[in-house]
Design an enzyme around this catalytic site. Sequence first.
Site, PDB file in Angstrom:
ATOM      1  N   HIS A 139       0.847  -1.190   0.000  1.00 48.34           N
ATOM      2  CA  HIS A 139       0.000   0.000   0.000  1.00 48.34           C
ATOM      3  C   HIS A 139       0.879   1.235   0.000  1.00 48.34           C
ATOM      4  O   HIS A 139       1.763   1.384   0.850  1.00 48.34           O
ATOM      5  CB  HIS A 139      -0.918   0.014   1.227  1.00 48.34           C
ATOM      6  N   HIS A 140       0.656   2.118  -0.969  1.00 50.71           N
ATOM      7  CA  HIS A 140       1.358   3.400  -1.064  1.00 50.71           C
ATOM      8  C   HIS A 140       0.325   4.521  -1.031  1.00 50.71           C
ATOM      9  O   HIS A 140      -0.278   4.839  -2.060  1.00 50.71           O
ATOM     10  CB  HIS A 140       2.150   3.501  -2.368  1.00 50.71           C
ATOM     11  N   GLU A 141       0.093   5.106   0.125  1.00 49.80           N
ATOM     12  CA  GLU A 141      -0.729   6.313   0.218  1.00 49.80           C
ATOM     13  C   GLU A 141       0.195   7.519   0.134  1.00 49.80           C
ATOM     14  O   GLU A 141       1.080   7.690   0.965  1.00 49.80           O
ATOM     15  CB  GLU A 141      -1.535   6.343   1.514  1.00 49.80           C
ATOM     16  N   GLU A 175     -16.272   1.906   1.447  1.00 51.77           N
ATOM     17  CA  GLU A 175     -15.887   2.582   2.693  1.00 51.77           C
ATOM     18  C   GLU A 175     -16.885   3.650   3.120  1.00 51.77           C
ATOM     19  O   GLU A 175     -17.049   3.918   4.315  1.00 51.77           O
ATOM     20  CB  GLU A 175     -14.486   3.192   2.575  1.00 51.77           C
ATOM     21  N   GLU A 222     -10.155   2.576  -8.203  1.00 55.93           N
ATOM     22  CA  GLU A 222     -11.341   3.005  -7.464  1.00 55.93           C
ATOM     23  C   GLU A 222     -12.140   3.924  -8.383  1.00 55.93           C
ATOM     24  O   GLU A 222     -12.815   3.460  -9.285  1.00 55.93           O
ATOM     25  CB  GLU A 222     -10.907   3.685  -6.168  1.00 55.93           C
TER      26      GLU A 222
END
Length: 691
Positions: A401-403, A496, A490
Amino acid sequence: MKHLIYLAVLCFGMAACGENQQTRYSLQSPDSEIVVDFELIDGRPAYRVAFQGKEQISTSFMGFEFQDQPELGLNLEVSGVDQNTVNETWEMPWGEQREVANQYNELRVRLNETSGAGRNFHIVFRAFNDGIGFRYEFPKQEALSGDVIITEEKTEFNLTGDHKVWWIPGDWDIYEYLYTTSKFSEINAYEQFIPGDHLGQVYLHSNAVNTPLTMKTDDGIYLSFHEADLTDYAGMTLKVDTTNLSMVSELVGNAAGIKVKTTAPFVTPWRTVQIADRAGDLIESKMIVNLNDPNEIGDVSWFKPMKYLGIWWDMHLNRRTWDYASGNHGATTEYTKEFLDFAAEHGFGGVLVEGWNTGWETWTEPDMRDTIFDFTTPYPDYDLEYLANYAKSKGVQIIMHHETSGAVARYEERMDTAYQLMNKLGIHSVKTGYVGTIIPEGEYHHGQWMVNHYQKTLEYGAKYKVAINMHEPIKATGKRRTYPNAISREGVRGQEYNAWAGEGASPPEHLPIVAFTRMLAGPIDYTPGILNPSLLPYKENHPIKTTVAQQLGLYVTIYSPIQMAADLLEFYRGNPAFEFIKEVAVDWEQSKVLDGEPGDFLVMARQERGSENWFVGGMTDENPLDYTLQLDFLTEGTTYIAKIYRDAADTHYLDNPTAIDILEMEVTKGDEILVNMAAAGGFAVSLLPKE
């Protein structure tokens, strides 16, 4: 694989009208159902589109505005035309179907200015059986030497009626809106635009809508407007004129007013209109991917379509946190091992871990966003290298995961190191995120600068054998054909929102609209599989507007080559409904829309790639639907074991969402199964040949 490409002479009509010579060129789809007419009207290029003998796009003009140059499209002449026909079949490395037919007729119109700078360009039309695409191509030329700055593209789409439309605002930063259903004349994007309602920067330039934009005419014809092969260009919104029932392209710019900065030669993305007399044909269409170039990165067998679990829903339920300092950190070594063990036990391919790397304590603070994440440093309670090796020993892989928190320039400085690390650890997929205003300041998520950044992630991924699942992305435009490591994204109001407080839960009609709008662009990482729709005991008075049977059906109706089982593990253990999630495939030999209507319901059947297994899913809006599934798609002479998961007689999405009937029977081609759907309900069926 058989490829057949050939040239043919098409039929073109030329008509002289009055004193002004007006030359018209007509292009037909291979089945002759769609006709595109191009003509110059007093030196201005224009086109029309008809379907089944009736006009669907009336006379619509085309042109460009440039910085420091006069407008292009006012004083043109045709210098020549070229014709082409293509009929080929190509194979998806993964996808909704194995083989894709790519059949179209093409018309290239070469245009020159008759005065002024003498610029020239081409307009290329392609007519498919399922719609049309066209783009502008600018050859290298003295009149366009140096930097070319486009301040607006002026492509019109003039409608022939006040159609029913499913739309979201033309936001320059985010697509995470609920869809509005209205007449075209009633579109008001400002009413749906709420500044500050999302974590991302939100900017609306005018009364415009984002694409894919789907419509239905009074005659029952379905139209969907989008674009294909968005490369080194700005994303396109459509500015609406509700009085004249027309739209014009409005490119996403930046704070400096630049929409596109390029040099000749260059081409624009394809402007696309899908056309059908059956709603399901929009979903089955492969025109968008067909308008992209073939695979440029070669073998991608290192990526396997898969179902995955993740340390993610915990945080949305406020059960655990992304940051380490809270004392309730989710991404710990031990908790990740629990997920890896569960994944291995139940046949899942991957485990997504969010919050593994340092910096989450201040990731949304404006003064900190540009300094915190380096994408290689784990928190002290997360042993990345150990877990990557442990996952490998279990036949599972960690999903990285790369936010970026919108600090894209910083991410680009660190991408090579971060992707090298994934390659070293055998991690072959990453979920990227871009929450927040874009840094550098003045750029927007859907502008040219960010389009080029998203392209860089695909190129780095190809170099280091990493597949990209983009969140807060640019919209999908079929690039997955050229870069099949673009696995999902997305770009939608996802699951969410159903976990967040207040009015966050999406209404029942949301997904039956999404399937006929956003899903036309490409795969969606929606994160289905919530088997505890009440969210109790973690959220009070905030049920998801869904039934368990519908959540199962989403694995078939909402497509992605990676499908998350998003709920907490405690709601899967010992739950008979979980058996369908374990069994359902994610890679398909073929896909069929059996029935559906935008905003109302959808029923789909998909055959697992390389097997005779079929899976069927259904979903509906707030209205219950009596439905009988016809098994006409099965193979003649084969007996199947059907396992059916359907809403029970007392299922209700608010009061009793987990009630489900599970039954098993033998069936053959032509049989029927009763799968009545409750309000906000659905069903799922597995059909496996009897041994």
